[in-house]
Design an enzyme around this catalytic site. Structure first.
Site, PDB file in Angstrom:
ATOM      1  N   CYS A 236       0.815  -1.225   0.000  1.00 51.76           N
ATOM      2  CA  CYS A 236       0.000   0.000   0.000  1.00 51.76           C
ATOM      3  C   CYS A 236       0.847   1.273   0.000  1.00 51.76           C
ATOM      4  O   CYS A 236       0.623   2.182  -0.803  1.00 51.76           O
ATOM      5  CB  CYS A 236      -0.974  -0.015   1.181  1.00 51.76           C
ATOM      6  N   HIS A 285      -2.720   0.286   7.031  1.00 49.32           N
ATOM      7  CA  HIS A 285      -3.053   0.314   5.610  1.00 49.32           C
ATOM      8  C   HIS A 285      -3.305   1.740   5.167  1.00 49.32           C
ATOM      9  O   HIS A 285      -3.613   2.626   5.985  1.00 49.32           O
ATOM     10  CB  HIS A 285      -4.286  -0.542   5.335  1.00 49.32           C
ATOM     11  N   HIS A 297      -5.914   1.650  -4.263  1.00 45.50           N
ATOM     12  CA  HIS A 297      -5.000   1.129  -3.234  1.00 45.50           C
ATOM     13  C   HIS A 297      -4.515  -0.273  -3.606  1.00 45.50           C
ATOM     14  O   HIS A 297      -5.060  -0.941  -4.486  1.00 45.50           O
ATOM     15  CB  HIS A 297      -5.682   1.111  -1.860  1.00 45.50           C
TER      16      HIS A 297
END
Length: 324
Positions: A236, A285, A297
């Site tokens: 990410c 995240h 993402h």
């Protein structure tokens, strides 16, 4: 009769127990809902572990880079020290071969006062040059010793960081194996395509945010891989770092450091603009706001880089946003 029925019931019960206990048995497999629930927990654990792994990796890289830089400096300083040692040795030999007494005899009997004064000045200059070289040598060797001590300290930090990376990687690898098995059981495991051409960004972003989002959208379809920084796979924070690099902004490597970097750039979640960085609770995240209620993402193991709706599920998970 009752005995026969009792035995039959017992046999049936035992058979069901054996079936449930057997690997791959119908009753041994939990329901898809339970598998998904377990997967969610694994993903949350993996997010935190992957982030710690990335932090440890970055610590190792920085420590190693610093050690290598110091090592190079040590080499240069050592070369300078050798030159000074040679000059001092030459001066010592010359001083021994034509010592002070011989020099004083050489000009003490000169009849020309100007020549005598010039000789004295030459001796004083020679003594000053020698003293300056000695001081330079001492300063260089002291700095060399200090640098060596610093290099040894950094090397110790490097070794500690390397051990931490190894430990975190082993934990992450174990979680990744579990995630992969569950995803395959659900039939949702996606390998992704490292050469995916992605999709075109047609959202409302402009300027450097548009450049960043165009890059991120061009990675759609590529696999998620923890520690990945491209070009064939990303995690990410690796994706957001690479995307914003094309937009002219150099972000730190990890989710935590990107959040810390943006301490003075935080924006309310109800005032998002395309290109803003979105961070989940716990900082495990992150993604990038694409505009029109969308986020791009790199999700997790067994998934691909994708564009998703920033729905209630995601909004409830968000800690905050940063505008690069």
């Amino acid at each position: 009769m009752w005995t026969r029925l009792g035995r039959t019931a017992v046999a049936t019960a035992l058979a069901l127990i054996a079936l449930a206990a057997a690997p791959g048995g119908a009753l041994a497999d939990p329901s898809p809902a339970k598998v998904r629930a377990k997967l969610v927990k694994l993903n949350e654990q993996a997010d935190q572990l992957v982030e710690r792994y990335n932090q440890a990796t970055e610590a190792y890289k920085k420590a190693k880079k610093k050690y290598d830089t110091l090592n190079t400096e040590l080499g240069r300083k050592d070369a300078q020290a050798k030159v000074l040692r040679q000059e001092l040795a030459t001066m010592a030999i010359n001083g021994y071969q034509s010592g002070p007494l011989e020099r004083w005899q050489g000009f003490a009997f000169q009849t020309n006062p100007e020549t005598t004064l010039s000789s004295i000045a030459s001796l004083e200059q020679l003594a000053q040059d020698r003293a300056a070289k000695v001081r330079a040598y001492e300063a260089t060797t002291k700095e060399l010793r200090d640098r060596r001590a610093e290099a040894e300290r950094v090397l110790t930090e490097t070794d500690d960081a390397r051990d931490k990376v190894r430990g975190e990687k082993a934990k992450v690898d174990k979680l990744v194996d579990e995630q992969t098995k569950l995803l395959r059981r659900l039939g949702t495991f996606q390998t992704g395509d490292p050469n995916s051409p992605g999709i075109q960004y047609t959202g409302p972003a402009s300027g450097n945010a548009r450049s960043a989002l165009q890059f991120a959208f061009a990675q759609v379809g590529k696999p998620y891989r923890y520690g990945g920084t491209g070009p064939g796979s990303y995690d990410c924070s690796g994706l957001t770092q690479a995307a914003w690099r094309t937009g002219g902004v150099e972000l730190p490597r990890t989710t935590w450091t990107q959040w810390a970097w943006g301490a003075s750039r935080r924006v309310p979640l109800d005032a998002l603009q395309p290109g803003d960085l979105l961070f989940s609770n716990g900082l495990g995240h992150m993604g990038m706001y694409a505009g029109n209620g969308k986020m791009v993402h790199a999700p997790q193991t067994g998934d691909i880089i994708k564009v998703v709706d920033l729905d209630d599920y995601w909004r409830n998970r968000l800690l905050g946003a940063v505008r690069p």
